[in-house]
Design a protein around this motif. Structure first.
Motif, PDB file in Angstrom:
ATOM      1  N   ASP A 260       0.991  -1.208   0.113  1.00  0.00           N
ATOM      2  CA  ASP A 260       0.097   0.044  -0.154  1.00  0.00           C
ATOM      3  C   ASP A 260       0.869   1.132   0.179  1.00  0.00           C
ATOM      4  O   ASP A 260       0.666   2.342  -0.835  1.00  0.00           O
ATOM      5  N   THR A 261       1.934   1.270   0.875  1.00  0.00           N
ATOM      6  CA  THR A 261       2.773   2.463   0.801  1.00  0.00           C
ATOM      7  C   THR A 261       3.659   2.654  -0.381  1.00  0.00           C
ATOM      8  O   THR A 261       3.766   3.563  -0.687  1.00  0.00           O
ATOM      9  N   LEU A 262       4.135   1.504  -0.837  1.00  0.00           N
ATOM     10  CA  LEU A 262       4.736   1.578  -2.289  1.00  0.00           C
ATOM     11  C   LEU A 262       3.922   1.960  -3.390  1.00  0.00           C
ATOM     12  O   LEU A 262       4.379   3.067  -4.012  1.00  0.00           O
ATOM     13  N   HIS A 263       2.579   1.632  -3.365  1.00  0.00           N
ATOM     14  CA  HIS A 263       1.676   2.035  -4.134  1.00  0.00           C
ATOM     15  C   HIS A 263       1.501   3.493  -4.163  1.00  0.00           C
ATOM     16  O   HIS A 263       1.347   4.585  -5.118  1.00  0.00           O
ATOM     17  N   ASP A 264       1.187   4.035  -2.806  1.00  0.00           N
ATOM     18  CA  ASP A 264       1.082   5.478  -2.393  1.00  0.00           C
ATOM     19  C   ASP A 264       2.131   6.511  -3.013  1.00  0.00           C
ATOM     20  O   ASP A 264       2.119   7.650  -3.267  1.00  0.00           O
ATOM     21  N   ARG A 265       3.476   5.928  -2.908  1.00  0.00           N
ATOM     22  CA  ARG A 265       4.693   6.404  -3.353  1.00  0.00           C
ATOM     23  C   ARG A 265       5.127   6.467  -5.028  1.00  0.00           C
ATOM     24  O   ARG A 265       6.286   6.902  -5.358  1.00  0.00           O
ATOM     25  N   ASN A 266       4.118   5.598  -5.694  1.00  0.00           N
ATOM     26  CA  ASN A 266       4.584   5.244  -7.050  1.00  0.00           C
ATOM     27  C   ASN A 266       5.816   4.717  -7.176  1.00  0.00           C
ATOM     28  O   ASN A 266       6.544   4.746  -8.027  1.00  0.00           O
ATOM     29  N   ILE A 267       6.067   3.887  -6.279  1.00  0.00           N
ATOM     30  CA  ILE A 267       7.371   2.911  -6.370  1.00  0.00           C
ATOM     31  C   ILE A 267       7.151   1.519  -6.988  1.00  0.00           C
ATOM     32  O   ILE A 267       6.146   0.856  -6.391  1.00  0.00           O
ATOM     33  N   PRO A 268       7.358   1.182  -8.321  1.00  0.00           N
ATOM     34  CA  PRO A 268       7.534   0.043  -8.713  1.00  0.00           C
ATOM     35  C   PRO A 268       7.628  -1.242  -7.783  1.00  0.00           C
ATOM     36  O   PRO A 268       8.806  -1.424  -7.537  1.00  0.00           O
ATOM     37  N   ILE A 269       6.711  -2.077  -7.639  1.00  0.00           N
ATOM     38  CA  ILE A 269       6.797  -3.391  -6.675  1.00  0.00           C
ATOM     39  C   ILE A 269       7.301  -4.346  -7.627  1.00  0.00           C
ATOM     40  O   ILE A 269       6.662  -4.902  -8.823  1.00  0.00           O
ATOM     41  N   GLY A 270       8.404  -5.002  -7.309  1.00  0.00           N
ATOM     42  CA  GLY A 270       9.012  -6.155  -7.862  1.00  0.00           C
ATOM     43  C   GLY A 270      10.132  -5.790  -8.953  1.00  0.00           C
ATOM     44  O   GLY A 270      11.036  -6.632  -9.303  1.00  0.00           O
ATOM     45  N   ASP A 271      10.217  -4.594  -9.140  1.00  0.00           N
ATOM     46  CA  ASP A 271      11.351  -3.817  -9.873  1.00  0.00           C
ATOM     47  C   ASP A 271      12.069  -3.071  -8.988  1.00  0.00           C
ATOM     48  O   ASP A 271      13.345  -3.336  -8.726  1.00  0.00           O
ATOM     49  N   GLN A 272      11.734  -1.887  -8.443  1.00  0.00           N
ATOM     50  CA  GLN A 272      12.502  -0.906  -7.805  1.00  0.00           C
ATOM     51  C   GLN A 272      12.628  -1.587  -6.322  1.00  0.00           C
ATOM     52  O   GLN A 272      13.652  -1.481  -5.838  1.00  0.00           O
ATOM     53  N   VAL A 273      11.579  -1.949  -5.873  1.00  0.00           N
ATOM     54  CA  VAL A 273      11.510  -2.776  -4.453  1.00  0.00           C
ATOM     55  C   VAL A 273      10.825  -4.094  -4.667  1.00  0.00           C
ATOM     56  O   VAL A 273       9.705  -4.180  -5.023  1.00  0.00           O
ATOM     57  N   LYS A 274      11.484  -5.019  -4.068  1.00  0.00           N
ATOM     58  CA  LYS A 274      11.135  -6.469  -4.026  1.00  0.00           C
ATOM     59  C   LYS A 274      10.219  -6.381  -2.668  1.00  0.00           C
ATOM     60  O   LYS A 274      10.741  -6.086  -1.790  1.00  0.00           O
ATOM     61  N   VAL A 275       9.115  -7.055  -2.701  1.00  0.00           N
ATOM     62  CA  VAL A 275       8.383  -7.432  -1.450  1.00  0.00           C
ATOM     63  C   VAL A 275       8.124  -9.024  -1.121  1.00  0.00           C
ATOM     64  O   VAL A 275       7.663  -9.618  -2.119  1.00  0.00           O
ATOM     65  N   ILE A 276       8.503  -9.459  -0.136  1.00  0.00           N
ATOM     66  CA  ILE A 276       8.217 -10.847   0.046  1.00  0.00           C
ATOM     67  C   ILE A 276       7.508 -10.905   1.588  1.00  0.00           C
ATOM     68  O   ILE A 276       7.994 -10.142   2.383  1.00  0.00           O
ATOM     69  N   GLY A 277       6.394 -11.573   1.761  1.00  0.00           N
ATOM     70  CA  GLY A 277       5.530 -11.763   2.963  1.00  0.00           C
ATOM     71  C   GLY A 277       5.833 -13.483   3.600  1.00  0.00           C
ATOM     72  O   GLY A 277       6.966 -13.996   3.164  1.00  0.00           O
ATOM     73  N   PHE A 278       5.116 -13.603   4.486  1.00  0.00           N
ATOM     74  CA  PHE A 278       5.085 -14.894   5.129  1.00  0.00           C
ATOM     75  C   PHE A 278       3.776 -15.210   5.707  1.00  0.00           C
ATOM     76  O   PHE A 278       2.936 -14.526   6.478  1.00  0.00           O
ATOM     77  N   ASP A 279       3.181 -16.409   4.984  1.00  0.00           N
ATOM     78  CA  ASP A 279       1.863 -16.844   5.183  1.00  0.00           C
ATOM     79  C   ASP A 279       1.294 -17.735   3.844  1.00  0.00           C
ATOM     80  O   ASP A 279       1.036 -18.812   4.129  1.00  0.00           O
ATOM     81  N   ASP A 280       1.425 -17.096   2.789  1.00  0.00           N
ATOM     82  CA  ASP A 280       0.673 -17.488   1.601  1.00  0.00           C
ATOM     83  C   ASP A 280      -0.702 -17.852   1.741  1.00  0.00           C
ATOM     84  O   ASP A 280      -1.143 -19.152   1.383  1.00  0.00           O
ATOM     85  N   PHE A 281      -1.416 -17.063   2.445  1.00  0.00           N
ATOM     86  CA  PHE A 281      -3.019 -17.395   2.502  1.00  0.00           C
ATOM     87  C   PHE A 281      -3.472 -16.711   1.036  1.00  0.00           C
ATOM     88  O   PHE A 281      -2.874 -16.283   0.272  1.00  0.00           O
ATOM     89  N   GLU A 282      -4.751 -16.999   1.159  1.00  0.00           N
ATOM     90  CA  GLU A 282      -5.583 -16.961  -0.329  1.00  0.00           C
ATOM     91  C   GLU A 282      -5.433 -15.463  -0.869  1.00  0.00           C
ATOM     92  O   GLU A 282      -5.017 -15.324  -1.997  1.00  0.00           O
ATOM     93  N   ALA A 283      -5.119 -14.393  -0.061  1.00  0.00           N
ATOM     94  CA  ALA A 283      -5.005 -12.946  -0.572  1.00  0.00           C
ATOM     95  C   ALA A 283      -3.665 -12.748  -1.163  1.00  0.00           C
ATOM     96  O   ALA A 283      -3.399 -11.855  -2.011  1.00  0.00           O
ATOM     97  N   ALA A 284      -2.515 -13.613  -1.106  1.00  0.00           N
ATOM     98  CA  ALA A 284      -1.314 -13.186  -1.427  1.00  0.00           C
ATOM     99  C   ALA A 284      -1.349 -13.489  -2.958  1.00  0.00           C
ATOM    100  O   ALA A 284      -0.495 -12.849  -3.707  1.00  0.00           O
ATOM    101  N   ALA A 285      -2.141 -14.352  -3.646  1.00  0.00           N
ATOM    102  CA  ALA A 285      -2.125 -14.297  -4.826  1.00  0.00           C
ATOM    103  C   ALA A 285      -3.064 -13.262  -5.633  1.00  0.00           C
ATOM    104  O   ALA A 285      -3.257 -13.253  -6.991  1.00  0.00           O
TER     105      ALA A 285
END
Length: 334
Positions: A260-285
């Motif tokens: 959410d914060t990266l989107h708000d700051r127009n920072i490309p996710i996966g390109d400029q900043v990688k993001v990894i979580g921990f759970d893999d619940f349904e919403a992750a996909a």
């Protein structure tokens, strides 16, 4: 229509009430012909044993307690708890045990919860998502009933041995670090959980150690496993260092907040900043982009915790801890 009673079955089968009770309990000492007559009467009348009465007769409750020392809002918004309940119910399948949920959402509630558990209403307890500050780890030492922690407790040397099941949090966080290093991250950061939870500490150190071994420092901010706290922590990290190029969040909900914060700051996710979580619940996909994350087997955790506490209730040999393996699901965010 009145529910058939033990006496009704006894009259129909032409035996004593005590004989019916023995057959219903599964006593193998009843003669085969008599047991068959009682079983036929039970089937014909639709008799269902009264669990409360059976508990009084045997001196043992048929109820397990799931104790959750978290605010109600988090319990009902975090998928982990619902999945853990599903696993506990799976573990109870085929038994006569039932589950009650006990909430200890404030520190001053832990005493009332312990009092409830001491009253003999439950055969055992599973304590989920505990904090060292909630007092339940220390209190569990005084409980005369089998108690299992879902998630490793933070123990003092004076605490007795604890029974627990957990995910291999350290290994999971290490997988996240190795993935980020392989994709070129050199300014890593983590949104860690509360410092009074063992899982949070394990995930924080598991992520930091590989980077530190490579001579790279990991920036740290803390959240409380909610989406809102993840967003705040990400903003704090980026304000301190705008060059951060990889953020590991200790839960998927916090990872969503980071995004959410990266989107708000127009920072490309996966390109400029990688993001990894921990759970893999349904919403992750379903995030944008889909979230790379560590699988946290919440259902199996609940099932294993239930099997452990049932073994303790029955006095069987019970190995502990049970640590479940993890794996990384790679998607576009990292």
């Amino acid at each position: 229509m009145m529910r058939p009673t033990l006496e009704d079955v006894a009259r129909h089968a032409g035996v004593s009430r005590a004989t019916v009770s023995r057959v219903v309990r599964g006593d193998v000492g009843v003669a085969g012909e008599t047991a068959a007559k009682v079983s036929a009467a039970v089937a014909k009348l639709g008799y269902v044993p009264n669990a409360s009465a059976r508990s009084l007769a045997t001196g043992r409750s048929n109820t397990l307690a799931m104790v959750v020392p978290e605010p109600d809002g988090r319990v009902f918004s975090d998928p982990f708890f619902g999945l853990a309940v599903a696993g506990i119910n799976a573990g109870l399948s085929g038994t006569d045990m039932q589950l009650v949920m006990v909430f200890a959402s404030r520190p001053d509630r832990s005493g009332a919860v312990v009092d409830f558990l001491l009253e003999g209403r439950v055969a055992g307890a599973i304590i989920v998502s505990h904090h060292r500050s909630d007092g339940l780890v220390a209190a569990a030492a005084s409980l005369p009933i089998p108690t299992v922690f879902l998630g490793a407790p933070l123990l003092r040397t004076s605490d007795r041995r604890a029974y627990f099941v957990d995910t291999d949090n350290t290994a999971g966080a290490r997988l996240a670090a190795e993935r980020m290093m392989a994709t070129g991250v050199r300014r890593p950061a983590t949104v860690a959980g509360p410092l009074d939870m063992a899982a949070a500490l394990d995930r924080m150190t598991g992520f930091a150690d590989p980077f530190e071994a490579a001579g790279l420092e990991v920036a740290v901010a803390h959240g409380d496993y909610t989406r809102e706290s993840g967003a705040r922590a990400a903003a704090e990290l980026l304000d301190r260092d705008p060059t951060i190029d990889g953020i590991f969040a200790a839960s998927d909900l916090m990872a969503q907040g980071v995004m959410d914060t990266l989107h708000d700051r127009n920072i490309p996710i996966g390109d400029q900043v990688k993001v990894i979580g921990f759970d893999d619940f349904e919403a992750a996909a379903q995030t944008h982009p889909p979230l790379t994350t560590i699988v946290n087997p919440a259902v199996e955790l609940g099932r294993q915790a239930t099997l452990m506490v049932l073994n303790l209730v029955e006095g069987r040999d019970t190995p502990s801890p049970v640590i479940l393996p993890v794996e990384l699901h790679v998607r576009q965010s990292g």
